[in-house]
Design a protein around this motif. Structure first.
Motif, mmCIF file in Angstrom:
data_model
loop_
_atom_site.group_PDB
_atom_site.id
_atom_site.type_symbol
_atom_site.label_atom_id
_atom_site.label_comp_id
_atom_site.label_asym_id
_atom_site.label_seq_id
_atom_site.Cartn_x
_atom_site.Cartn_y
_atom_site.Cartn_z
ATOM 1 N N CYS A 470 6.859 -9.637 1.012
ATOM 2 C CA CYS A 470 5.626 -8.740 1.253
ATOM 3 C C CYS A 470 4.983 -9.478 -0.135
ATOM 4 O O CYS A 470 4.226 -10.732 -0.112
ATOM 5 C CB CYS A 470 5.268 -7.861 1.398
ATOM 6 N N SER A 471 5.782 -10.154 -0.808
ATOM 7 C CA SER A 471 5.482 -11.005 -2.279
ATOM 8 C C SER A 471 5.500 -12.306 -1.536
ATOM 9 O O SER A 471 4.191 -13.340 -2.572
ATOM 10 C CB SER A 471 6.393 -10.795 -3.321
ATOM 11 N N HIS A 472 5.717 -12.843 -1.051
ATOM 12 C CA HIS A 472 6.232 -14.035 -0.867
ATOM 13 C C HIS A 472 5.069 -14.973 -0.274
ATOM 14 O O HIS A 472 4.647 -15.762 0.233
ATOM 15 C CB HIS A 472 7.426 -14.724 -0.591
ATOM 16 N N VAL A 473 4.306 -13.462 1.179
ATOM 17 C CA VAL A 473 3.648 -14.208 2.119
ATOM 18 C C VAL A 473 2.261 -13.680 1.504
ATOM 19 O O VAL A 473 0.818 -13.513 2.181
ATOM 20 C CB VAL A 473 3.815 -14.132 3.047
ATOM 21 N N GLY A 474 1.862 -12.931 0.150
ATOM 22 C CA GLY A 474 1.101 -12.868 -0.616
ATOM 23 C C GLY A 474 0.445 -10.838 0.621
ATOM 24 O O GLY A 474 -0.974 -10.848 0.133
ATOM 25 N N LEU A 475 1.045 -10.366 0.715
ATOM 26 C CA LEU A 475 0.355 -9.127 1.927
ATOM 27 C C LEU A 475 0.618 -7.822 1.133
ATOM 28 O O LEU A 475 1.844 -6.987 0.455
ATOM 29 C CB LEU A 475 1.043 -9.058 3.067
ATOM 30 N N VAL A 476 0.109 -7.700 0.216
ATOM 31 C CA VAL A 476 0.030 -6.782 -1.432
ATOM 32 C C VAL A 476 -0.058 -5.152 -0.674
ATOM 33 O O VAL A 476 0.217 -4.182 -0.647
ATOM 34 C CB VAL A 476 -0.886 -7.261 -2.741
ATOM 35 N N ASP A 477 -1.027 -5.404 0.212
ATOM 36 C CA ASP A 477 -1.716 -3.959 0.583
ATOM 37 C C ASP A 477 -0.498 -2.945 1.116
ATOM 38 O O ASP A 477 0.155 -2.285 1.436
ATOM 39 C CB ASP A 477 -3.017 -4.013 1.877
ATOM 40 N N MET A 478 -0.104 -4.703 2.477
ATOM 41 C CA MET A 478 0.975 -3.810 3.017
ATOM 42 C C MET A 478 2.553 -3.544 2.132
ATOM 43 O O MET A 478 3.081 -2.888 2.526
ATOM 44 C CB MET A 478 1.583 -5.328 4.403
ATOM 45 N N GLY A 479 2.576 -4.208 1.547
ATOM 46 C CA GLY A 479 3.740 -4.166 0.676
ATOM 47 C C GLY A 479 3.819 -2.584 -0.199
ATOM 48 O O GLY A 479 4.907 -1.763 -0.134
ATOM 49 N N MET A 480 2.216 -2.209 -0.345
ATOM 50 C CA MET A 480 2.397 -0.752 -1.596
ATOM 51 C C MET A 480 2.821 0.746 -0.270
ATOM 52 O O MET A 480 2.536 0.895 -0.785
ATOM 53 C CB MET A 480 1.405 -1.350 -1.893
ATOM 54 N N GLU A 481 1.935 -0.296 1.311
ATOM 55 C CA GLU A 481 2.280 0.966 2.604
ATOM 56 C C GLU A 481 4.103 0.695 1.757
ATOM 57 O O GLU A 481 4.504 2.190 2.782
ATOM 58 C CB GLU A 481 1.843 0.512 3.563
ATOM 59 N N PHE A 482 4.780 -0.106 2.447
ATOM 60 C CA PHE A 482 6.386 0.281 2.552
ATOM 61 C C PHE A 482 6.386 0.883 1.036
ATOM 62 O O PHE A 482 7.385 1.627 1.283
ATOM 63 C CB PHE A 482 6.781 -1.346 2.353
ATOM 64 N N PHE A 483 6.073 0.343 0.136
ATOM 65 C CA PHE A 483 6.561 1.548 -1.109
ATOM 66 C C PHE A 483 6.344 3.068 -1.066
ATOM 67 O O PHE A 483 7.118 4.152 -0.952
ATOM 68 C CB PHE A 483 6.065 1.044 -2.300
ATOM 69 N N THR A 484 5.088 2.667 -0.014
ATOM 70 C CA THR A 484 4.728 4.543 -0.500
ATOM 71 C C THR A 484 5.077 5.584 0.639
ATOM 72 O O THR A 484 5.808 6.558 0.047
ATOM 73 C CB THR A 484 3.077 4.682 -0.458
ATOM 74 N N SER A 485 5.468 4.436 1.581
ATOM 75 C CA SER A 485 6.451 4.810 2.913
ATOM 76 C C SER A 485 8.417 5.521 2.447
ATOM 77 O O SER A 485 8.765 6.496 2.864
ATOM 78 C CB SER A 485 6.150 3.100 4.498
ATOM 79 N N MET A 486 8.647 4.291 1.730
ATOM 80 C CA MET A 486 10.130 4.432 1.502
ATOM 81 C C MET A 486 10.056 5.490 0.570
ATOM 82 O O MET A 486 11.276 6.296 0.524
ATOM 83 C CB MET A 486 10.288 3.543 0.381
ATOM 84 N N THR A 487 8.982 5.852 -0.372
ATOM 85 C CA THR A 487 9.104 7.094 -1.064
ATOM 86 C C THR A 487 9.350 8.589 -0.554
ATOM 87 O O THR A 487 8.712 9.687 -0.682
ATOM 88 C CB THR A 487 8.714 7.212 -2.434
ATOM 89 N N GLU A 488 7.589 8.214 -0.084
ATOM 90 C CA GLU A 488 7.344 9.861 1.008
ATOM 91 C C GLU A 488 7.433 10.120 2.017
ATOM 92 O O GLU A 488 7.873 10.934 2.618
ATOM 93 C CB GLU A 488 5.665 9.838 0.926
ATOM 94 N N ASP A 489 7.810 8.785 3.196
ATOM 95 C CA ASP A 489 7.914 9.302 4.292
ATOM 96 C C ASP A 489 9.844 9.194 4.824
ATOM 97 O O ASP A 489 10.481 9.979 4.942
ATOM 98 C CB ASP A 489 8.331 7.987 5.714
ATOM 99 N N TYR A 490 9.963 8.485 3.855
ATOM 100 C CA TYR A 490 12.044 8.604 4.099
ATOM 101 C C TYR A 490 12.571 8.981 2.782
ATOM 102 O O TYR A 490 14.108 9.317 2.857
ATOM 103 C CB TYR A 490 12.323 7.289 4.488
ATOM 104 N N THR A 491 12.143 8.953 1.826
ATOM 105 C CA THR A 491 12.027 10.650 0.628
ATOM 106 C C THR A 491 13.384 9.030 -0.480
ATOM 107 O O THR A 491 14.175 9.832 -1.038
ATOM 108 C CB THR A 491 12.407 11.497 1.062
#
Length: 656
Positions: A470-491
């Motif tokens: 996401c960093s290399h293609v500029g998808l900031v919103d999607m990247g932040m969604e992945f980060f949130t999912s990592m901590t909340e959905d997968y703990t």
């Protein structure tokens, strides 16, 4: 004699170990009522020993021949004679064990169903056979049948056999059920059962329950201590494991054995406890067990993990005997301590010397490949993998994916990935990381969607690659969604690398203020990787204020590293702030920090060629500079304009 010639014939075709065993057996003469012929038979004990040896050594043909002989001489196994029932059971159970140990489990199951009588040993043999054959459900169903029959009482062997099979987190409930069952049936004070329960709890990822069982045991032996120590180490509770080792030695009642010392060295490796490891090294040397292959490998691993590769190498060189494990340990040790070239040379030397190379060694050496490693050598190792039929090994396949992607052969990585039949999370992580590394973030995200469709659970490493993509293609919103999912959905608990990736992603998108705010809210103290990500982003976008802020943090953390000075100086020069640049360069010189020399390299015909700025050492340097000059003139003619922002301010204007 009817069976005497059969025994003689069998002896003539047996290995010497079996022949010597038969020759020591005591024959007995059995006279059938309706015959005048005497028949040569082995007694029950010797027959049982012979069947046991057949199972252990894999002499299935001999075992089945003995089975046929038993069936023909049914008078010898008279079930109407109560005194003979025990002997009959011994033979049938020995046959069961022979079939099971020979890998002919269908024969064992058929024999079990046809047995005229059974006892607890019969059931235990079948349960153990199912479990060792990987058929956990069938083994447990058979245990239920045993209990429901009402005729057979399970014993310690039943419990320890079942508990040894419960070795995965998803089987924790089965372990707890067995724990309740052994309490209800009065086995809670049996040491062997307690030891098996400790091991099972730890294997299932519940070391606290294992520790509770250990603490409540009325009696313990060396196996009890070793089981809890190794279990704690396997669950990364290294400090607690070493505390127990110290307590055991101070108690003086039970002496540690070789496996206990191996467990303690494993804890030292995980903890990187060099002091404790050296003390244990001294103890095993005094006891004279250092020369044991397992101890030597454990010591090498401990020293490697503690950054003392020289000590690990000394043990390796002084070893009287080496095996695949010790060679793999020293190979991984080189790689972990930054000696990638030495690791590759060591592997090549092993292959040339004719050493036995196993998949673990190949996987280890593939792990050291980077962007500056020879692709030609990587292809040679791939050829070795094909010749040795290691291609089906998942670790080797994953290593090949990484090797090809890091050497710039992305399509080869994908070919290897497509050939892997049973992919795990590491396989998917490797190929996702490969595309993210090459800047193809959209393909990396597509592969993640395919991974989800195949039902493979992501790991924290998966999210690291996704954030990178996401960093290399500029998808900031999607990247932040992945980060949130990592901590909340997968703990998953984010590591420093995850935070640094988020900072890099925000910074690359020009959101340097947001990146700075993200760092200030972190639950951990930011390390150099996080500040480097922020400074690198500021360098891309010329943000002098936040760049100076990040550089100052790096100056405090690593005052002798040149990167923050150079990056900050480049930010100043990019904005035409030459005085600030000069002050940064001056500060760098005053601190005695030298700029790292940039190196470029290229591989031609399996040989690596490296170059630095104004390099005149290459034997074909004159020709290379001539070609470069011609190329530069063509570039100028095509409209290329050199970027002079980063040229040193102290140079003359003409030189600029």
């Amino acid at each position: 004699m009817k069976t005497k010639w059969v025994i003689h014939k069998l002896k003539s075709h047996l290995p010497s170990s079996v022949t010597s065993l038969i020759s020591s057996f005591k024959p007995q003469i059995y006279q059938p009522p309706s015959s005048n012929l005497s028949t040569f038979l082995l007694n029950h004990v010797d027959m049982s020993k012979l069947l046991s040896l057949c199972g252990k050594e894999g002499y299935f043909n001999l075992g089945s021949s003995i089975h046929a002989s038993i069936i023909k001489n049914h008078e010898f196994f008279d079930l109407h004679d109560n005194l003979n029932l025990r002997n009959v059971l011994v033979i049938w159970n020995s046959l069961l064990t022979m079939y099971s140990n020979s890998g002919v489990f269908t024969g064992a199951a058929k024999l079990f169903d046809e047995m005229p009588l059974r006892d607890t040993i019969s059931w235990n043999t079948m349960i153990s056979g199912f479990l060792s054959n990987g058929e956990l459900v069938k083994g447990f169903v058979l245990f239920k049948r045993m209990r429901e029959s009402g005729f057979f009482q399970f014993d310690q062997a039943t419990l320890t056999t079942l508990l040894s099979a419960f070795d995965r987190p998803e089987l924790i409930y089965a372990t707890k059920m067995m724990h309740c069952l052994l309490f209800l049936n009065g086995f809670e004070h049996e040491i062997t059962v307690g030891n098996a329960l400790i091991t099972s709890y730890c294997k299932c990822g519940c070391p606290s329950f294992g520790r509770q069982v250990f603490d409540e045991m009325l009696g313990r032996n060396v196996i009890s201590w070793t089981a809890i120590m190794s279990g704690l180490s396997e669950n990364e509770l290294y400090r607690e494991s070493l505390r127990l080792f110290s307590e055991m030695r101070c108690g003086g009642v039970i002496e540690p054995n070789l496996l206990t010392y191996l467990s303690s060295l494993m804890a030292c490796s995980g903890l990187q406890g060099l002091g404790e490891g050296c003390q244990i090294h001294g103890v095993v040397s005094k006891l004279g067990i250092q020369s044991d292959l397992r101890v030597e490998s454990a010591l090498m691993d401990m020293y490697s993990k503690c950054g003392r590769i020289e000590d690990a190498w000394r043990i390796f060189e002084s070893a009287d005997e080496l095996d695949e494990v010790s060679m793999t340990v020293i190979l991984v040790g080189f790689a972990q301590n930054g000696f990638e070239e030495e690791a590759v040379r060591f592997f090549v030397k092993m292959v040339k010397a004719g050493a036995v190379v196993d998949p673990n060694m190949v996987s280890a050496v593939l792990g050291v490949f980077g962007v500056d490693t020879s692709l030609g050598l990587g292809k040679q190792i791939h050829s070795l993998v094909i010749k040795r039929s290691f291609g089906s090994n998942l670790f080797v396949g994953n290593g090949l994916i990484n090797m090809y992607s890091k050497c710039g052969e992305l399509q080869e990585s994908m070919k290897i990935f497509n050939r892997i039949q049973k992919r795990n999370s590491v396989s998917w992580n490797s190929v996702i990381a490969a595309f993210a590394r090459h800047g193809d973030g959209f393909r990396a995200l597509q592969l993640y969607n395919e991974m989800q469709r195949e039902g493979v659970e992501p790991t924290d490493v998966t999210f690291l690659s996704l954030l990178h993509a996401c960093s290399h293609v500029g998808l900031v919103d999607m990247g932040m969604e992945f980060f949130t999912s990592m901590t909340e959905d997968y703990t998953f608990i984010p590591r420093t690398e995850h935070y640094a990736c988020v900072v890099d992603m925000l910074g690359r998108a020009g959101l340097t203020n947001e990146a700075k705010a993200f760092i200030e809210k972190l639950p951990i103290k930011p390390d150099v990787f996080i500040w480097q990500s922020l400074l690198g982003a500021c360098s891309i976008h010329g943000d002098t204020e936040i760049g100076k802020y990040a550089a100052e943090k790096l100056f405090l953390s690593e005052p002798k590293k040149p990167a923050p000075y150079v990056l900050l100086a480049n930010i100043y020069s990019g904005n035409g702030r030459w005085n600030e640049r000069a002050r940064t360069i001056k500060r760098m010189k005053e601190m005695g920090v030298a700029k790292d020399i940039g190196i470029s390299w290229i591989e031609i015909e399996k040989k690596m060629h490296s170059f630095v700025v104004e390099d005149k050492l290459h034997p074909e340097g004159e020709i290379i500079y001539k070609v470069l000059g011609e190329l530069f003139r063509v570039m100028i003619d095509e409209g290329y304009v050199p970027d002079k922002r980063y040229i040193l301010y102290c140079l003359d204007h003409d030189d600029k």
